[in-house]
Design an enzyme around this catalytic site. Structure first.
Site, PDB file in Angstrom:
ATOM      1  N   ASP A  78       0.818  -1.212   0.000  1.00 47.46           N
ATOM      2  CA  ASP A  78       0.000   0.000   0.000  1.00 47.46           C
ATOM      3  C   ASP A  78       0.854   1.264   0.000  1.00 47.46           C
ATOM      4  O   ASP A  78       0.501   2.259  -0.633  1.00 47.46           O
ATOM      5  CB  ASP A  78      -0.928   0.007   1.220  1.00 47.46           C
ATOM      6  CG  ASP A  78      -2.047  -1.014   1.097  1.00 47.46           C
ATOM      7  OD1 ASP A  78      -2.367  -1.407  -0.039  1.00 47.46           O
ATOM      8  OD2 ASP A  78      -2.598  -1.411   2.133  1.00 47.46           O
ATOM      9  N   ASP A 182      -4.860  15.394  20.796  1.00 43.46           N
ATOM     10  CA  ASP A 182      -3.466  15.028  20.526  1.00 43.46           C
ATOM     11  C   ASP A 182      -3.089  15.347  19.080  1.00 43.46           C
ATOM     12  O   ASP A 182      -1.914  15.522  18.761  1.00 43.46           O
ATOM     13  CB  ASP A 182      -3.253  13.535  20.775  1.00 43.46           C
ATOM     14  CG  ASP A 182      -3.152  13.208  22.256  1.00 43.46           C
ATOM     15  OD1 ASP A 182      -3.250  14.137  23.073  1.00 43.46           O
ATOM     16  OD2 ASP A 182      -2.984  12.016  22.588  1.00 43.46           O
ATOM     17  N   THR A 193     -10.307   3.988   5.731  1.00 43.42           N
ATOM     18  CA  THR A 193     -10.003   2.646   6.252  1.00 43.42           C
ATOM     19  C   THR A 193      -8.572   2.560   6.766  1.00 43.42           C
ATOM     20  O   THR A 193      -8.088   1.458   7.049  1.00 43.42           O
ATOM     21  CB  THR A 193     -10.217   1.588   5.153  1.00 43.42           C
ATOM     22  OG1 THR A 193      -9.472   1.961   3.986  1.00 43.42           O
ATOM     23  CG2 THR A 193     -11.688   1.481   4.797  1.00 43.42           C
ATOM     24  N   ALA A 194      -7.896   3.684   6.897  1.00 37.15           N
ATOM     25  CA  ALA A 194      -6.508   3.698   7.367  1.00 37.15           C
ATOM     26  C   ALA A 194      -6.451   4.279   8.790  1.00 37.15           C
ATOM     27  O   ALA A 194      -7.172   3.833   9.667  1.00 37.15           O
ATOM     28  CB  ALA A 194      -5.640   4.484   6.385  1.00 37.15           C
ATOM     29  N   SER A 196      -7.562   6.970  10.052  1.00 41.28           N
ATOM     30  CA  SER A 196      -8.838   7.513  10.496  1.00 41.28           C
ATOM     31  C   SER A 196      -9.714   6.448  11.142  1.00 41.28           C
ATOM     32  O   SER A 196     -10.374   6.688  12.162  1.00 41.28           O
ATOM     33  CB  SER A 196      -9.574   8.145   9.297  1.00 41.28           C
ATOM     34  OG  SER A 196     -10.873   8.542   9.650  1.00 41.28           O
ATOM     35  N   LEU A 197      -9.725   5.252  10.570  1.00 44.28           N
ATOM     36  CA  LEU A 197     -10.511   4.146  11.132  1.00 44.28           C
ATOM     37  C   LEU A 197      -9.992   3.774  12.510  1.00 44.28           C
ATOM     38  O   LEU A 197     -10.762   3.558  13.452  1.00 44.28           O
ATOM     39  CB  LEU A 197     -10.446   2.947  10.188  1.00 44.28           C
ATOM     40  CG  LEU A 197     -11.178   1.677  10.644  1.00 44.28           C
ATOM     41  CD1 LEU A 197     -12.676   1.914  10.708  1.00 44.28           C
ATOM     42  CD2 LEU A 197     -10.874   0.517   9.704  1.00 44.28           C
ATOM     43  N   SER A 198      -8.674   3.713  12.657  1.00 50.96           N
ATOM     44  CA  SER A 198      -8.075   3.373  13.949  1.00 50.96           C
ATOM     45  C   SER A 198      -8.381   4.422  15.011  1.00 50.96           C
ATOM     46  O   SER A 198      -8.428   4.117  16.203  1.00 50.96           O
ATOM     47  CB  SER A 198      -6.556   3.221  13.796  1.00 50.96           C
ATOM     48  OG  SER A 198      -6.225   2.211  12.877  1.00 50.96           O
ATOM     49  N   ASN A 251       4.228   8.765   4.507  1.00 52.62           N
ATOM     50  CA  ASN A 251       5.571   8.745   3.901  1.00 52.62           C
ATOM     51  C   ASN A 251       6.028  10.100   3.389  1.00 52.62           C
ATOM     52  O   ASN A 251       6.880  10.168   2.521  1.00 52.62           O
ATOM     53  CB  ASN A 251       5.636   7.709   2.773  1.00 52.62           C
ATOM     54  CG  ASN A 251       4.614   7.944   1.686  1.00 52.62           C
ATOM     55  OD1 ASN A 251       4.172   9.056   1.457  1.00 52.62           O
ATOM     56  ND2 ASN A 251       4.231   6.880   0.992  1.00 52.62           N
TER      57      ASN A 251
END
Length: 305
Positions: A78, A182, A193-194, A196-198, A251
């Site tokens: 990814d 924070d 789904t990255a 933001s989901l967590s 990255n």
């Protein structure tokens, strides 16, 4: 003679080997092949002594990668896909994404499927799925000091991450709001789904034209995520006297000094994915993240030993 590109992750042996093999195969099939590695889309991270290093978005396009290119093959995970779109989106080049990594949430096929997949793509037996991207800018006084294309998300926080920060956020022409947290995530539907989901944000299907703002560990029950049209520009400033750290797609990053501000807006460029079948977003959610899997029935009674 079709013009084809290859972008690969040069720190993964499988991707490096596949890049060599497919450069030879495509050339033998009469294609004009150009190769680049995914590092070209990695802007790196600034340092406190040099908080910004301005690289114009269009300058990341690799040599010979232009509008005449039929498609580019991406070999990696990814992270390589995110980097590759930063390189080719300004040229409008579709990407055939092949997983040589682990999760591969954004990839279309696996390496062992590539012979059959490539045959179909060269015959034009595919469809395109376009996904929105955003432009992230660090502004200083009357100039743009840093900018980058973003497919997943922009994250703005202090160092260390567990230190709370006070943000002032303006969405479009709406009144600014204060958020104590924070950090802040600005995410596209693809990025929902990255990170933001967590952080507790909702999953958004890729075809919806929205952006979402998610506070990271907010210090208030009133500070919750919000979803709004992606036509709205977002401006973020900090009330803290310490520099902030901004990371884009995991990255690329820049320090944001106290007098700076961050702006995000929808990009005129889109990420064009080559799809071999109709996009099945819920199926991907189920296979990659376990969404919607049936629960195992619990016994109605338990015998004691």
């Amino acid at each position: 003679m079709p013009k084809v590109g290859i972008i690969f992750n040069d720190i993964k042996p499988a991707a490096c080997e596949a890049a060599v093999v497919w450069q030879e195969k495509l050339t033998a099939l009469g294609c004009e092949v150009h190769v680049a590695n995914g590092l070209g889309g990695l802007l790196g991270y600034s340092s406190p002594g040099r908080p910004v290093c301005h690289t114009p978005i269009e300058s990341l396009v690799p040599p010979h990668f232009d509008e005449s290119m039929m498609f580019a093959l991406v070999l990696g995970g990814d992270g390589t896909v995110l980097s590759a779109f930063r390189q080719v989106a300004p040229a409008g080049i579709p990407l055939l994404t092949v997983n040589t990594g682990h999760m591969g949430f954004l990839t279309e096929a696996y390496l062992n499927q590539l012979p059959n997949v490539m045959e179909r793509v060269l015959e034009g037996d595919y469809r395109l799925e376009e996904r929105s991207m955003i432009v992230v800018k660090v502004c200083q006084r009357d100039r743009v000091a840093w900018e980058v294309l973003c497919l997943n998300e922009m994250v703005l926080h202090r160092e260390p991450l567990t230190s709370m920060c006070h943000f002032e956020v303006s969405v479009g022409n709406h009144a600014p709001v204060d958020i104590a947290a924070d950090g802040i995530i600005i995410s596209t539907p693809t990025g929902s789904t990255a990170y933001s989901l967590s952080a507790g944000g909702p999953v958004i299907t890729p075809g919806v034209s929205v952006t979402q703002l998610i506070p990271i560990c907010p210090h208030s029950l009133a500070s919750r995520g919000i979803v709004f049209p992606d036509s709205e520009t977002v401006k973020i400033t900090s009330a803290n006297t310490d520099p902030l750290v901004m990371v884009v797609d995991g990255n690329a990053g820049s320090y944001v000094m106290p007098e700076d501000w961050v702006v995000t807006e929808r990009s005129p460029y889109t990420a064009k994915f080559i799809r071999l079948r109709s996009p099945e977003f819920f199926k991907v959610l189920r296979e990659k993240l376990g969404w919607g899997l049936p629960h195992i029935a619990k016994p109605t009674s338990v015998e004691l030993p």
